[in-house]
Structure formats: structure tokens, C-alpha cells
Design an enzyme around this catalytic site. Structure first.
Site, short mmCIF file in Angstrom:
data_model
loop_
_atom_site.label_atom_id
_atom_site.label_comp_id
_atom_site.label_asym_id
_atom_site.label_seq_id
_atom_site.Cartn_x
_atom_site.Cartn_y
_atom_site.Cartn_z
N ARG A 1 2.79 14.80 6.14
CA ARG A 1 3.68 15.26 7.40
C ARG A 1 5.23 15.47 7.06
O ARG A 1 5.82 15.72 7.60
CB ARG A 1 3.71 14.57 8.62
CG ARG A 1 2.28 14.79 9.48
CD ARG A 1 2.37 13.79 10.57
NE ARG A 1 1.79 12.32 10.39
CZ ARG A 1 1.91 11.58 11.12
NH1 ARG A 1 2.74 11.89 12.32
NH2 ARG A 1 1.52 10.39 10.89
N LEU B 1 0.82 -1.14 0.01
CA LEU B 1 0.01 -0.02 -0.08
C LEU B 1 0.73 1.23 0.09
O LEU B 1 1.52 1.41 1.08
CB LEU B 1 -0.79 0.02 1.33
CG LEU B 1 -1.75 -1.31 1.58
CD1 LEU B 1 -2.89 -1.05 2.59
CD2 LEU B 1 -2.51 -1.58 0.10
N ARG C 1 29.86 5.99 -4.79
CA ARG C 1 28.26 6.02 -5.21
C ARG C 1 27.87 5.01 -6.04
O ARG C 1 27.44 5.34 -7.18
CB ARG C 1 28.49 7.58 -6.21
CG ARG C 1 28.44 8.60 -5.24
CD ARG C 1 28.51 9.59 -6.32
NE ARG C 1 27.74 9.71 -7.69
CZ ARG C 1 28.16 10.14 -8.65
NH1 ARG C 1 29.12 10.73 -8.68
NH2 ARG C 1 27.18 9.99 -9.80
N ASN D 1 48.67 3.95 -9.63
CA ASN D 1 48.69 5.01 -8.60
C ASN D 1 48.24 6.16 -9.36
O ASN D 1 48.63 6.63 -10.52
CB ASN D 1 50.01 5.38 -8.20
CG ASN D 1 50.13 6.30 -6.84
OD1 ASN D 1 49.45 5.78 -5.83
ND2 ASN D 1 50.37 7.66 -7.17
C1 UD1 Z 1 -2.79 1.76 9.57
C2 UD1 Z 1 -3.92 0.90 10.40
C3 UD1 Z 1 -3.32 0.82 11.54
C4 UD1 Z 1 -1.92 0.52 11.96
C5 UD1 Z 1 -1.00 1.51 11.13
C6 UD1 Z 1 0.12 0.90 11.24
C7 UD1 Z 1 -5.83 1.09 8.99
C8 UD1 Z 1 -7.04 1.56 9.09
N1 UD1 Z 1 -5.08 1.56 10.28
O1 UD1 Z 1 -3.10 3.18 10.30
O2 UD1 Z 1 -4.22 -0.15 12.57
O3 UD1 Z 1 -1.49 0.63 13.44
O4 UD1 Z 1 -1.44 1.66 9.68
O5 UD1 Z 1 1.37 1.80 10.51
O6 UD1 Z 1 -5.48 0.38 8.29
N2 UD1 Z 1 -2.67 3.92 1.97
C9 UD1 Z 1 -3.19 3.85 0.80
N3 UD1 Z 1 -4.61 3.96 0.32
C10 UD1 Z 1 -5.54 4.83 1.15
C11 UD1 Z 1 -4.86 4.95 2.50
C12 UD1 Z 1 -3.66 4.52 2.92
O7 UD1 Z 1 -2.76 3.11 -0.10
O8 UD1 Z 1 -6.26 5.15 0.93
C13 UD1 Z 1 -1.64 3.60 2.35
C14 UD1 Z 1 -0.65 4.52 3.12
O9 UD1 Z 1 0.29 4.97 2.01
C15 UD1 Z 1 0.10 3.57 3.70
C16 UD1 Z 1 -0.67 2.77 4.36
O10 UD1 Z 1 -1.57 2.42 3.37
O11 UD1 Z 1 1.40 3.31 3.33
C17 UD1 Z 1 -1.12 2.97 5.93
O12 UD1 Z 1 -1.81 4.14 5.67
P1 UD1 Z 1 -2.08 5.17 6.76
O13 UD1 Z 1 -2.81 6.19 6.36
O14 UD1 Z 1 -0.62 5.41 7.20
O15 UD1 Z 1 -2.67 4.49 8.02
P2 UD1 Z 1 -2.58 4.68 9.60
O16 UD1 Z 1 -3.47 5.75 9.81
O17 UD1 Z 1 -1.14 4.73 9.84
#
Ligand code: UD1
Ligand code: MG
Length: 442
Positions: free
Chosen positions: A17, A10, A303, A347
Site C-alpha cells: 500500500r 518482522l 543535516r 563570521n
Molecule cells: C498482524 C497480526 C494482527 C495485529 C497486527 C498489528 C497476525 C496474523 N496478525 O496483522 O493480529 O493486529 O499485526 O499490526 O500476525 N511479516 C513478515 N513475514 C510474513 C508476513 C508478515 O515478516 O510472512 C511482517 C510484516 O513485514 C510486518 C509484520 O510481519 O512487519 C506484520 O505483518 P502484517 O501483514 O502487517 O500483519 P497484519 O495483517 O497487520
């Protein structure tokens, strides 16, 4: 095939942030982007038949950055939550009779070993769903794992939806899951966004599995740092520090000396032989091989694509890129070696540059320096160029033609002496009443 795994990463979120115009997952950690590190860990798993990356924010940039990896990118637009993100892969997963491993694109420290153990645990448990958890002293912002009296998972509650008892739970959802797709796929048709964030939560699949009385398990992570997620520039710096420390500790266990580990940056993809010494201030990025008994630094920059044999010295303020350097060769100070092949016992004097880049054609060319050749200080070797075996290049030369074996090349202005020039000038100043106005230096 029951044993096969499809991974879903995902990575559609923006990463607000980070306060950066670059998508969060494209920030680099020791030479590789955050998403690359996740993809590489997943790639090492056995039995993986497809890796699906869900992209959204600046999807083209993210997809482009992965063009050298065997992944399927799927666009999630708009981004309606983690559950909605996984649902975008439904066509690719249709009819799949195996394990779907879901992980986040922003946790680059999760190792392939842990992922493999997690998948093995899931398969061994005979569960329809396994979630990875961790115990955190400060669980703020994470989803909490709620267990029933028997200790089995009941549900996951997001911080924003949690009551005070649930908030006190220190076991958190790491955001990594294994799903037995055949049994769980239909859960994604039933997700709702009836929660504080108005999102389709992936975590609600746990609730669905429990309601259907299917088996769900928890795998608790051993090293908490592995699920360290990047949400801010501070997190990025912290992740770099963690990975750097782990890399250097591993190399030290293998017999490499680091004079000042905290002042050295090194990619985990770099291999170094024993008895080599890395001095402070070095930045060694990417996939490099350094042999035994080498001296690197202080303040050397390697690099990527550097292959150095044993007993080589890469010294102060030297930059090396995409080059091969054979045994007993010295590039000791203030030089740049790029797209080059250096033989044995070569060298390179201080301040020598391989001019490998044509800024007009944007082409890179190769410099070849064969065994026993000696290059004086402050030379420019204009590539493509070959310095044959045993040849010498005089200091201060700009070399544009190949130098034959055991020959000397000098390509610099001839020195002239203007006798008593200074004396004459001083006399002229005296005769002018002490003023040097109007007396130019020729
Ligand atoms: C999520 C979990 C939470 C967990 C945490 C761990 C859910 C509802 N919550 O929360 O329980 O403790 O991760 O880090 O799943 N993303 C998408 N599409 C979206 C939303 C998010 O691809 O529509 C991806 C984000 O880019 C990210 C990941 O999903 O890589 C997690 O999403 P994020 O919004 O960070 O979820 P958290 O609130 O951290
Ligand atoms: Mg997150």
C-alpha cells in the site's frame, strides 16, 4: 541465561500500500528509516543478546541498510505469514532459555521504555506468553483480543476471520509479544494455514498456549500512538508528525523556544540547549548537538553530525552538515558549511560556500576556519583548506590556498572602470535613429 532476551523483528512484508519501489521499512522518519527506529528502540533494552531481523521483500537492500547495527538478518522466502516468519529464526533460537521479544518492523513509534516495561511485565507475570494489546475506538483491520469470562486471553482473531461479535471487540493485538521460548518453541511446528488468508499466523501461538493450559497474559499499552503502524504514505506522514510533535514538546520542556513548531522538523536524536530559539522553516535531521542561546533559522537545514556550541547563529537559508562550530560564531545567511571546523568568533558572510566535494574523486575534504577569522560575502573556500586565526578573506574570493594568521586574502578579478561607457552607448543609439540594432554591448 533465563534473564536474557532475544528480539525478533518482522520485516519481510512488501508494504504494497505504500505504492513505492522502496521497501516499506526503508522509508525515513525524521532522518532514520522505519526499521532503524525499531532496531534502535530494541537495542536500548538491557539483557538483549541477539536481535534478529526477518527480511524478505528486497532483503538485500534492507539488510544493507542495517549494516552498522549489531543484528542478525534472516531471509524469509516466500513470506507465508507472521508465524512462518518467526519460525525462520528457529535455528538461532534453538536451546535458548530466555525471553523472545517479537515486534514488527513497521511500528517505529514504539519506545524502548515501553518495550522494557513490557518485557519486565512478562517476566514478572511468570507467563509463557504475553501479548501487547491496545484499546482502539476503531479496531478495523487489527486482530481482536478475545478474553474468557475470567478476563484472561483466550485467542486472537484476525479481522478477516472474525464473526460480528468478535469484530465489535475494541481491544486489538498490537503485534508485539514476549515468549518464554523453552515452553513455546514447539508451537511453531504445529501452526497451520487454515484461515481466510492461507497464512501461518503468529497469533495462533496464543491459541496453542491456552490449549496446553500454559499461562498467557495481556499487557495493555498506555499510549496508543506507539503502535501506529505504517502501511501507506498517509501513515508515513502521520508518523512523522507525531514523532516531530513529541520531539519538539520535549525540547520545549527543556527550555528551547520554537516560534512555529508546526513549521519545524526535528529529529529526536538532536539535542538543543536552553534559551536557543528555532525559527520557522528549519529542518534539523539526524544526530546534532546545538548549545544554549543559539539562533537557528528561519529556514536553516542541519543535516546530521552538526555540533554547535553556545551563542551561535545559523541564519536564513543556511545549510550545515557534519561540522563543528564553536562559541559566538555567525553563519547568518545563504551559506553552506559542510565537513568543516569553525572556531570561536568566526563570521561567515552571506552566500559563502565550503566546496567540500570533489565530484571526480568523490572525496570529501575538510575546511578549517580558526578563531576570530572573518570570511566576506560570496566566497568559495575550496577544501582541503585552512583559514588561520584572525585571518580575513575578502568578499567574492575563491580561496584555494591556506590563509596565514591575521592576513588578508583577496582572490577575485580586479575592478576596472570604463569612463563614460554608458554615455557613449546612448549617444550611438541616438545617432542611429533611436534603434540600437547593431550596437552590441561589449
Ligand atoms: C498482524 C497480526 C494482527 C495485529 C497486527 C498489528 C497476525 C496474523 N496478525 O496483522 O493480529 O493486529 O499485526 O499490526 O500476525 N511479516 C513478515 N513475514 C510474513 C508476513 C508478515 O515478516 O510472512 C511482517 C510484516 O513485514 C510486518 C509484520 O510481519 O512487519 C506484520 O505483518 P502484517 O501483514 O502487517 O500483519 P497484519 O495483517 O497487520
Ligand atoms: Mg500490519
Amino acid at each position: 541465561m533465563k534473564d536474557s532476551v532475544k528480539a525478533v523483528i518482522l520485516a519481510a512484508g512488501k508494504g504494497t500500500r505504500m505504492k513505492s519501489s522502496l521497501p516499506k521499512v526503508l522509508h525515513k522518519i525524521l532522518g532514520k528509516t522505519i526499521i532503524e527506529r525499531v532496531v534502535r528502540a530494541v537495542l536500548k533494552l538491557k539483557n538483549t543478546t541477539e536481535i534478529i531481523v526477518i527480511t524478505g521483500y528486497k532483503s538485500e537492500e534492507v539488510q544493507n541498510s542495517l549494516k552498522n547495527y549489531p543484528v542478525t538478518a534472516i531471509l524469509q522466502e516466500p513470506q507465508l505469514g507472521t508465524g512462518h516468519a518467526v519460525a525462520q529464526a528457529k535455528d538461532n533460537l534453538a536451546g535458548f532459555d530466555g525471553t523472545v521479544l517479537i515486534t514488527c518492523g513497521d511500528t517505529p513509534l514504539l519506545t524502548s521504555e515501553t518495550l522494557a516495561e513490557f518485557v519486565k511485565f512478562h517476566k514478572g507475570s511468570g507467563s509463557c506468553l504475553t501479548v501487547m494489546s491496545a484499546i482502539f475506538d476503531d479496531p478495523t483491520n487489527y486482530g481482536r483480543i478475545i478474553r474468557n469470562l475470567q478476563g484472561n486471553i483466550e485467542k486472537i482473531v484476525e479481522e478477516k476471520d472474525a464473526n460480528s461479535t468478535e469484530k465489535a471487540v475494541k481491544e486489538i493485538n498490537a503485534g508485539v509479544y514476549c515468549l518464554d521460548w523453552k515452553h513455546v518453541a514447539s508451537a511453531f511446528n504445529e501452526l497451520t494455514n487454515n484461515n481466510q488468508q492461507g497464512e501461518y499466523y503468529l497469533t495462533d501461538v496464543v491459541d496453542w498456549v491456552v490449549r496446553k493450559e500454559l499461562k498467557a497474559s495481556i499487557y495493555t499499552l498506555k499510549n496508543n500512538y506507539e503502535i501506529f503502524g505504517i502501511n501507506s504514505q498517509k501513515h508515513l506522514a502521520e508518523a512523522i508528525k507525531i514523532l516531530n510533535t513529541l520531539t519538539i514538546e520535549k525540547l520545549m520542556d527543556e527550555g528551547v523556544t520554537f516560534i512555529s513548531p508546526e513549521n519545524t522538523l526535528i529529529s529526536p536524536e538532536t539535542v538543543i540547549g536552553k534559551d536557543s530559539i528555532v525559527y520557522p522553516g528549519c529542518v534539523i535531521e539526524g544526530e546534532n548537538i546545538i548549545g544554549e542561546n543559539c539562533i537557528i533559522g528561519p529556514f536553516a537545514h542541519l543535516r546530521d553530525g552538526v555540533d554547535i556550541a553556545s551563542n551561535v547563529r545559523i541564519g536564513n537559508f543556511v545549510e550545515v552538515k557534519k561540522s563543528t562550530i564553536k562559541e559566538n560564531t555567525n553563519v547568518a545567511h545563504l551559506s553552506y558549511v559542510g565537513d568543516s571546523v569553525l572556531g570561536k568568533n568566526v563570521n561567515i558572510g552571506a552566500g559563502t560556500i565550503t566546496a567540500n566535494y570533489n565530484a571526480i574523486t568523490k572525496e570529501k575534504s575538510i575546511t578549517t576556519i580558526k578563531d576570530d577569522a572573518k570570511i566576506g560575502s560570496n566566497c568559495v573556500l575550496v577544501a582541503p583548506i585552512t583559514i588561520e586565526k584572525g585571518a580575513n578573506v575578502a568578499a567574492g574570493s575563491v580561496i584555494t590556498k591556506d590563509v596565514p594568521e591575521y592576513s588578508l586574502a583577496i582572490a577575485r578579478g580586479k575592478q576596472q572602470i570604463v569612463e563614460k561607457w554608458v554615455e557613449k552607448k546612448l549617444k550611438a543609439i541616438l545617432n542611429n535613429g533611436g534603434s540600437n540594432s547593431g550596437i552590441g554591448i561589449e
